[in-house]
Write an enzyme that holds these catalytic residues in place. Structure first.
Site, PDB file in Angstrom:
ATOM      1  N   ASN A 686      45.515  22.645   6.103  1.00 57.18           N
ATOM      2  CA  ASN A 686      46.428  23.340   7.004  1.00 57.18           C
ATOM      3  C   ASN A 686      47.827  23.506   6.420  1.00 57.18           C
ATOM      4  O   ASN A 686      48.715  23.983   7.100  1.00 57.18           O
ATOM      5  CB  ASN A 686      46.510  22.548   8.313  1.00 57.18           C
ATOM      6  CG  ASN A 686      46.280  23.435   9.513  1.00 57.18           C
ATOM      7  OD1 ASN A 686      46.207  24.653   9.380  1.00 57.18           O
ATOM      8  ND2 ASN A 686      46.178  22.850  10.676  1.00 57.18           N
ATOM      9  N   GLU A 821      45.103  21.289  21.578  1.00 55.11           N
ATOM     10  CA  GLU A 821      43.928  22.093  21.258  1.00 55.11           C
ATOM     11  C   GLU A 821      42.659  21.450  21.810  1.00 55.11           C
ATOM     12  O   GLU A 821      41.733  22.143  22.223  1.00 55.11           O
ATOM     13  CB  GLU A 821      43.842  22.344  19.754  1.00 55.11           C
ATOM     14  CG  GLU A 821      43.114  21.298  18.913  1.00 55.11           C
ATOM     15  CD  GLU A 821      43.920  20.014  18.744  1.00 55.11           C
ATOM     16  OE1 GLU A 821      44.987  19.893  19.354  1.00 55.11           O
ATOM     17  OE2 GLU A 821      43.469  19.119  18.006  1.00 55.11           O
ATOM     18  N   ASP A 822      42.659  20.117  21.860  1.00 54.70           N
ATOM     19  CA  ASP A 822      41.465  19.448  22.385  1.00 54.70           C
ATOM     20  C   ASP A 822      41.342  19.643  23.893  1.00 54.70           C
ATOM     21  O   ASP A 822      40.240  19.815  24.420  1.00 54.70           O
ATOM     22  CB  ASP A 822      41.469  17.961  22.016  1.00 54.70           C
ATOM     23  CG  ASP A 822      42.834  17.336  22.162  1.00 54.70           C
ATOM     24  OD1 ASP A 822      43.746  18.006  22.672  1.00 54.70           O
ATOM     25  OD2 ASP A 822      42.989  16.166  21.783  1.00 54.70           O
TER      26      ASP A 822
END
Ligand SMILES: *[C@@H]1O[C@H](CO)[C@@H](O)[C@H](O)[C@H]1NC(C)=O
Ligand SMILES: *[C@@H]1O[C@H](CO)[C@@H](O)[C@H](O)[C@H]1NC(C)=O
Ligand SMILES: *[C@@H]1O[C@H](CO)[C@@H](O)[C@H](O)[C@H]1NC(C)=O
Ligand SMILES: *[C@@H]1O[C@H](CO)[C@@H](O)[C@H](O)[C@H]1NC(C)=O
Ligand SMILES: *[C@@H]1O[C@H](CO)[C@@H](O)[C@H](O)[C@H]1NC(C)=O
Ligand SMILES: *[C@@H]1O[C@H](CO)[C@@H](O)[C@H](O)[C@H]1NC(C)=O
Ligand SMILES: *[C@@H]1O[C@H](CO)[C@@H](O)[C@H](O)[C@H]1NC(C)=O
Length: 908
Positions: A686, A821-822
């Site tokens: 990333n 995001e989870d």
């Protein structure tokens, strides 16, 4: 003296004999004991020797003193006594020397013996160590051998199975496209006008093979009179058409031809302009005499072009207003009005289910109708309004303006169709319904099923709109009153789904039109889902040797439990695109009306495929199945050898998102060595900075693919990378520490709940009484509603949905906070399935103990997560998360079983 020497050696011997049993004593202790004994013995000897010497010397001293006296006093003549004394002294000296010599040699001997003993001791220790080691190796190799034997048997079985498979996987035939322009028709046009059209009689299927991909040509010229000016929205709508992936510029290969027509009814000389417009239409490039495969899209929703006198012949007409007489069922298509459809951002919450009024109506009905049924209808409505004493019903018949104010406060709201003329569909009804959808009110359409709504053949409007026939108006109060809260919220949820998916923007309407013609009229499967490709930073290739090597070294790893978790297999992909036609042809209703799938895209796999009955795998459909004990079942041993379950064998892909934490990442990768059922490890790098070139990527036996993300985003965790070749994905944080048995157990559980998030760390959402909002909570609790994707399995299907279908605002929020995001993934899956996630094993934490604590573990991290839950809830219109009290442990966990049986997992 000889005696004492013997004594000594015996003592030494005894000590040697004693040592043996005490071999286990530490050498140090032993040395001390030995030295002590040695000294005792020496002292003892010394005592004896000195005692003799003293006795002798006392005697000799007495003699000597006498002798000395003699020597001093007179010259000493040697007498016999003196001689004897001298002899005795010499003898004594000799004996002393002798004894000293013996002592020296004994101590030397002792030293030698001691060092020999030490050597032997060491040798024995190392030999026994080696014995233990070898025994351990033996059992290990034995179990390895068994495993390899089993794996070979498996491989042979797979080979045989593949050879025996009588039905190969079908590949799609090559793309068939028409080679030329459509031929000019010689049919009598008047017949067409009178007989109407069906797809069979009027459509040329030969231009639209199933594999053609539905190429669509869009005429750039709009059919309209010179004076007409297009509104901005119509323009936007047409450009949305050209953005569609089915759009083609080549008319000769096209399956269908789209032409836009725009008529202003208000034109003064309409009767003159209609023949002109019609001649434009009939002179289109590909019209071919009868307009086969043409789609006429009427941009002005308030006119019916057929009513105005346009003859579409064999072309399909798409518009919002259809006169009941000339609607060709199964051919023409009702579409939503295009003008009044500005995307609306206001999102109404689905809760509370009930508002101030149960049922309202607002409008102006002050004239009297001649039609009997209509007259009756109005009278009944007035009577209902008059009779109902409670506040539940509020009908306002004299509304002059702002006739939508009442509906915002109601649960249900009546929609009256145009009463003076008979229509098949009418834009006003559609607009009213959309308006109620947007404000979260359940529409009650009076006139029931006589009115058709847009795309009614595909979209099941009954799930979101209450259809009530006119004669039932007297019972309306009873009907709406019987609806439960969950029914009401479900209708609102469905309304939002339908509206957002098919009608919210010009793009979605264009997409819906394409999909409708392609799917409902021609049964052509959708285009395959888009996958993401990114450049590789590193990819290791797979070879069998490396795999075995990795397996071997994994077995020798100390931190892993020695447990057979599955056969050694080479990586193989999941089968894809097996349901191109079964989904398209048989599950149309499901595609269009459920949140699970959509009609726009063909996914390589979905978690919602029908499951085979368990006898099928023994009666002809067993390909790929690995039943436990070949179907006979069994405990730990048989279990570890076969995947079992209700689905054919498969593997999973691990995705690790990382940001410049090479050491931690490599450590985590290292731990994956020899993990059974693993297909590939995908590392999403990333960071814009490349990994340092001297990173030594470990050999896992399966490929490691490191890909460069184009931006640092947590959404990258959920992209549908084309490198993912399996249905199952295990998403892992770079510092997540999971044991192999935990991973395999999670995988097996996921295979039984393929549509859910299955993972390790559980969290929940808690209601905050003080602020009437949601809080994110990570405390220990007996209920949970989320499973963090730092260590969780989910289906690849959800990555497509997360990236391309889910509300963009959610992904933007994730990027804004670099967090949540989870939570977003849990919302999405629970929204689609209406099921909670599944937590496996008893573990609460899963991060590696030595890793640096992430920045995110502080308070602001939690604040953001609270805000995310509330924001996502507002976007969905409700909170999709569901509570669960369920946790999965393996079946024989904590069960007493006979000694000859094994547990499913040693520790789970
Ligand atoms: C199904 O569709 C996909 C995507 O278009 C294609 O790759 C595959 O070959 C098709 N399979 C069959 C059996 O038609
Ligand atoms: C469509 O036709 C109606 C009347 O027939 C007219 O008032 C209107 O301006 C036209 N255009 C649009 C965009 O509705
Ligand atoms: C158009 O023609 C019809 C008859 O064909 C007539 O009834 C109507 O009034 C005409 N309309 C206009 C606007 O001239
Ligand atoms: C409403 O009911 C009242 C009596 O309860 C009656 O006088 C009135 O005429 C009714 N109005 C209508 C519109 O039925
Ligand atoms: C009907 O109501 C409208 C306002 O909605 C008004 O303009 C019209 O005059 C009324 N007609 C009658 C007959 O009351
Ligand atoms: C590995 O990456 C290289 C580029 O770095 C690429 O050319 C090659 O095709 C990749 N191999 C596989 C198996 O994906
Ligand atoms: C977790 O529990 C502790 C004490 O048990 C409490 O102080 C804390 O507020 C709780 N955290 C949340 C987020 O509820």
């Amino acid at each position: 003296m000889v005696n004492s020497y013997l004594n000594l050696s015996c003592v030494i011997n005894a000590q040697v004999c004693l040592w043996r049993p005490f071999r286990m004593l530490s050498t140090r202790l032993y040395c001390i004991v030995f030295i002590l004994i040695f000294f005792v013995v020496l002292l003892f000897n010394h005592y004896y020797i000195s005692k003799n010497v003293v006795d002798d010397s006392i005697n000799s001293n007495i003699g000597a003193s006498n002798g000395l006296i003699h020597r001093h006093t007179s010259s000493p003549p040697f007498d016999s006594d003196d001689l004897e004394n001298v002899y005795r002294i010499d003898n004594l000296k000799y004996r002393i020397n002798e004894m000293l010599r013996i002592r020296g040699s004994v101590s030397n001997e002792l030293k030698n013996l001691e060092s020999k003993r030490q050597k032997l001791q060491n040798e024995i220790a190392s030999l026994s160590n080696r014995l233990v080691e070898t025994q351990y190796q033996l059992t290990k190799k034995q179990s390895d051998l068994n495993r390899v034997h089993f794996s070979v048997a498996q491989a042979e079985f797979t080979q045989k199975e593949t050879a025996l498979r009588n039905q190969p996987f079908l590949a799609r035939p090559i793309k068939l496209l028409p080679l030329s322009r459509p031929e000019i028709s010689s049919d009598n046009i008047n017949d067409l006008v009178t007989n109407g059209c069906t797809m069979t009689t009027c459509f040329d299927y030969s231009r639209c093979s199933l594999t053609s991909g539905f190429p669509t040509y869009v005429y750039s010229k709009i059919i309209k009179s010179e004076t007409t000016h297009l509104a901005f929205e119509e323009d936007a709508f047409m450009s949305a058409f050209r953005l569609n992936p089915h759009y083609t510029l080549d008319g000769s290969i096209a399956c269908v031809y789209v032409v836009f027509i725009y008529i202003e009814d208000a034109e003064i000389n309409i009767n003159l302009s209609i023949p002109l417009l019609q001649s434009f239409l009939h002179n289109l490039d590909y019209w071919s005499g009868d307009g086969r495969n043409h789609i006429i899209v009427n941009l002005n929703s308030s006119v019916d072009i057929i009513d105005l006198g346009i003859k579409p012949l064999r072309a399909l007409v798409l518009q919002s207003k259809f006169n009941a007489n000339h609607f060709r069922e199964g051919f023409d298509v009702i579409i939503p009005p295009l003008n009044s459809n500005q995307p609306q951002s206001s999102i109404q919450s689905n809760c509370p289910a009930r508002r101030k009024y149960l049922l309202t109506y607002q409008g102006s009905i002050n004239k009297s109708f001649s039609n009997f049924q209509t007259k009756k209808l109005i009278e009944t409505m007035r009577a209902i309004a008059n009779q109902t004493k409670s506040d539940e019903i509020n009908f306002d018949f004299n509304c002059a303006n702002n006739c939508k104010s009442l509906s915002t406060q109601s649960t249900f709201s009546l929609i009256l169709p145009p009463l003076e003329k008979w229509y098949k569909s009418h834009p006003e009804i559609i607009n009213d319904i959309f308006h109620l959808f947007k404000i979260g009110v359940v529409p009650v359409l009076i006139g029931g099923r006589d009115y058709k709504l847009p795309f009614h053949e595909a979209i099941d409007w009954r799930r979101s709109v209450l259809h009530v026939p006119i004669p039932r108006i007297s019972e309306i109060h009873f009907i709406v009153k019987s609806f439960s809260d969950s029914d009401i919220i479900d209708m609102r949820r469905q309304a939002k789904l339908i509206f957002d998916r098919y009608f919210s923007t010009h793009e979605t309407i264009a997409k819906t039109i394409f999909s409708f013609i392609r799917h409902q009229r021609l049964d052509i499967p959708a285009l395959p889902a888009k996958e993401d490709t990114y450049p590789f930073l590193y990819n290791s290739t797979y070879t069998v040797d490396k795999y075995l090597e990795a397996f071997d070294s994994a077995l020798n790893q100390e931190n892993e439990i020695d447990e057979n978790l599955g056969p050694i297999e080479s990586p193989f992909p999941s089968t894809t695109f097996q349901r191109n036609f079964s989904l398209t042809l048989c599950h149309g209703y499901y595609l269009w009306n459920s949140a699970h799938l959509n009609p726009f895209t063909l996914y390589p796999n979905t978690p919602f495929d029908p499951v085979l009955p368990s006898d099928a795998k023994f009666l002809g459909s067993g390909y790929g199945f690995r039943p436990i004990g070949q179907g006979a079942g069994g405990t730990g041993k048989e279990f570890s050898e076969a995947l079992g379950g209700n689905w054919p064998k498969e593997q999973f892909t691990i995705i690790i998102l990382t940001y410049e934490r090479e050491a931690i990442l490599l450590d985590s990768l290292q731990r994956l060595r020899g993990l059974p059922y693993l297909n590939k490890v995908l590392v999403i790098w990333n960071s814009p900075r490349k990994p340092s070139p001297d990173v030594k990527w470990p050999e896992l036996g399966v490929p490691i693919v490191v890909i460069a993300a184009d931006q640092n985003s947590l959404n990258n965790r959920f992209k549908p990378y084309n490198q993912i070749e399996t249905e199952a994905i295990l998403s892992m944080d770079d510092d997540a520490h999971l044991r192999h048995d935990e991973i395999i157990f999670g995988f097996r559980v996921w295979r039984e709940a393929r549509d859910r998030v299955v993972g390790f760390p559980g969290r929940y959402h808690a209601w905050d009484m003080n602020f009437n909002s949601w809080l994110y909570n990570s405390n220990y609790s007996c209920e949970l509603s989320m499973v963090l994707t730092g260590a969780a399995f989910f289906h690849k299907y959800y990555t497509y949905v997360y990236t391309y279908t889910m509300d963009k605002a959610i992904r933007e929020k994730v990027d804004e906070y670099m967090n949540c995001e989870d939570i977003a993934m849990n919302f999405l899956v629970s929204h689609i399935t209406r099921q909670p996630p599944i937590k496996v094993t008893s573990r609460w934490t899963f991060r590696c103990p030595g890793c640096p604590v992430r920045l995110s573990e502080d308070d602001s991290h939690f604040q953001e997560r609270h805000r995310c839950i509330n924001y996502f809830t507002s976007l969905y219109g409700y909170n999709p998360l569901l509570q669960t009290q369920f946790r999965a442990d393996s079946i024989l966990f904590k069960t007493r079983i006979p000694h000859d049986k094994q547990k499913c997992f040693k520790f789970l």
